[in-house]
Structure formats: structure tokens, C-alpha cells
Design an enzyme around this catalytic site. Structure first.
Site, short mmCIF file in Angstrom:
data_model
loop_
_atom_site.label_atom_id
_atom_site.label_comp_id
_atom_site.label_asym_id
_atom_site.label_seq_id
_atom_site.Cartn_x
_atom_site.Cartn_y
_atom_site.Cartn_z
N GLY A 265 51.81 22.33 -33.25
CA GLY A 265 52.03 20.98 -32.73
C GLY A 265 52.60 20.01 -33.76
N GLN A 266 53.22 20.55 -34.82
CA GLN A 266 53.81 19.68 -35.85
C GLN A 266 55.09 19.06 -35.32
OE1 GLN A 266 54.66 21.66 -39.60
NE2 GLN A 266 55.03 19.73 -40.67
N HIS B 236 46.14 14.68 -40.83
CA HIS B 236 45.57 13.63 -39.99
C HIS B 236 44.11 13.47 -40.40
CE1 HIS B 236 48.79 13.66 -36.80
NE2 HIS B 236 48.97 14.87 -37.28
N ASP C 99 48.29 6.02 -38.64
CA ASP C 99 49.18 6.66 -37.67
C ASP C 99 49.60 5.60 -36.65
OD1 ASP C 99 49.57 9.89 -36.62
OD2 ASP C 99 50.01 8.27 -35.21
N ILE C 100 50.86 5.66 -36.25
CA ILE C 100 51.39 4.65 -35.33
C ILE C 100 50.84 4.83 -33.91
CG2 ILE C 100 53.48 5.87 -34.53
CD1 ILE C 100 55.06 3.32 -35.19
N HIS D 179 51.62 16.54 -43.71
CA HIS D 179 50.66 15.44 -43.61
C HIS D 179 49.35 15.97 -43.07
CE1 HIS D 179 53.00 15.75 -39.91
NE2 HIS D 179 51.93 15.37 -39.26
N ASN E 182 48.57 19.99 -38.49
CA ASN E 182 49.40 20.70 -37.52
C ASN E 182 50.55 21.35 -38.27
OD1 ASN E 182 47.80 19.72 -35.41
ND2 ASN E 182 49.02 17.86 -35.25
P1 AMP Z 1 52.33 15.79 -36.16
O1 AMP Z 1 52.61 15.76 -34.69
O2 AMP Z 1 51.09 16.53 -36.54
O3 AMP Z 1 53.55 16.26 -36.96
O4 AMP Z 1 52.02 14.30 -36.57
C1 AMP Z 1 53.01 13.33 -36.72
C2 AMP Z 1 52.32 12.01 -36.58
O5 AMP Z 1 53.14 11.01 -37.13
C3 AMP Z 1 52.02 11.59 -35.13
O6 AMP Z 1 50.60 11.43 -34.96
C4 AMP Z 1 52.78 10.28 -34.98
O7 AMP Z 1 52.07 9.33 -34.20
C5 AMP Z 1 52.92 9.83 -36.42
N1 AMP Z 1 54.05 8.96 -36.67
C6 AMP Z 1 55.34 9.13 -36.30
N2 AMP Z 1 56.09 8.11 -36.74
C7 AMP Z 1 55.27 7.29 -37.43
C8 AMP Z 1 55.46 6.04 -38.13
N3 AMP Z 1 56.64 5.45 -38.21
N4 AMP Z 1 54.38 5.47 -38.71
C9 AMP Z 1 53.16 6.07 -38.63
N5 AMP Z 1 52.93 7.23 -38.00
C10 AMP Z 1 53.96 7.83 -37.39
#
Ligand code: AMP
Ligand code: ZN
Length: 113
Positions: A92-93, A101, A29-30, A99, A86
């Protein structure tokens, strides 16, 4: 329709993959929320876990196989880890591509925020 995870997976400069098979990729995760924070992502665009369960339950199985492989390999199976999916606005998606986590490396708290 543009999807950040579809774009990442198809990118010429893809994220570092911790795991990959024909159906699933796992990458960091970024914005990590734990010492280990990985995203378990199906290659195919599916919006939610419910859509996956209804249209392609084998995909959910493949995601759990990826979790088993990665948690064993990283040595976090025994100390433990947290899986979070999420879903929707209340869940909170923020990315509309299914995906999980995978969070590990610290003691998690409950209830979640
Ligand atoms: P959610 O809020 O559960 O939909 O999770 C989305 C996740 O994607 C968040 O934890 C972000 O930090 C992660 N995210 C968004 N863009 C990227 C990216 N380019 N590379 C890796 N993770 C990302
Ligand atoms: Zn997508």
C-alpha cells in the site's frame, strides 16, 4: 525524478516539523487516520526500508531514535502507538520515499486493512 517528500523537505514553505535532526524529519500526515498521525521521513531519498537497511542501516536507527523522542514528548509511549511502513504495491505504499507512519491517540485494530 520528482518526489513529493523530497520537494516538501526542500520547500521554502515546509510542513510544521514535530522533530528534526540531520538525517530525519517528522511532520503531520495530510490525511490523518488517527488523532496523532505523523510521518517519520529520512531527509535523503531512499525508496524503501529494505533499500535503507542495505545501503544505510544507520538511517533506520536514526528513524527509530526520532520515534523514541517524539512518542516520549507527546506522551504516547505508555498508552501505546503503531508504526507502519507500507512497502511496495501490495504493502500500500503510495509515496516512493521511505516513511514510517506513527499512529496514536486511539485503540488500533488488528488485522489491518
Ligand atoms: P503511503 O501510502 O504509506 O506511501 O503513505 C503516504 C502518506 O503520505 C499518506 O498517508 C498521505 O496522506 C501522506 N501525504 C501525501 N502528501 C502529503 C503532504 N503533502 N504532506 C503530508 N503528508 C502527505
Ligand atoms: Zn524523495
Amino acid at each position: 525524478m520528482s518526489c513529493i517528500f523530497c520537494e516538501l523537505i526542500a520547500s521554502a514553505d515546509p510542513p510544521r516539523l514535530v522533530y528534526e535532526d540531520e538525517a530525519v524529519v517528522v511532520f503531520p500526515d495530510i490525511r490523518p487516520q488517527a488523532p496523532t498521525h505523523l510521518l517519520v521521513v529520512p531527509r535523503r531519498h531512499v525508496a524503501t526500508i529494505v533499500e535503507a537497511a542495505e545501503t544505510d542501516p544507520e538511517l533506520v536507527t536514526a528513524m527509530t531514535r526520532a520515534v523514541a523522542d517524539v512518542t516520549r514528548r507527546l506522551g504516547v509511549e505508555a498508552p501505546g502507538f503503531r508504526l507502519v511502513v507500507n512497502t511496495g504495491d501490495d504493502g500500500g505504499q503510495t509515496v516512493g520515499h521511505l516513511h514510517m507512519h506513527l499512529l496514536a491517540g486511539r485503540r488500533m485494530t488488528w488485522p489491518p486493512g
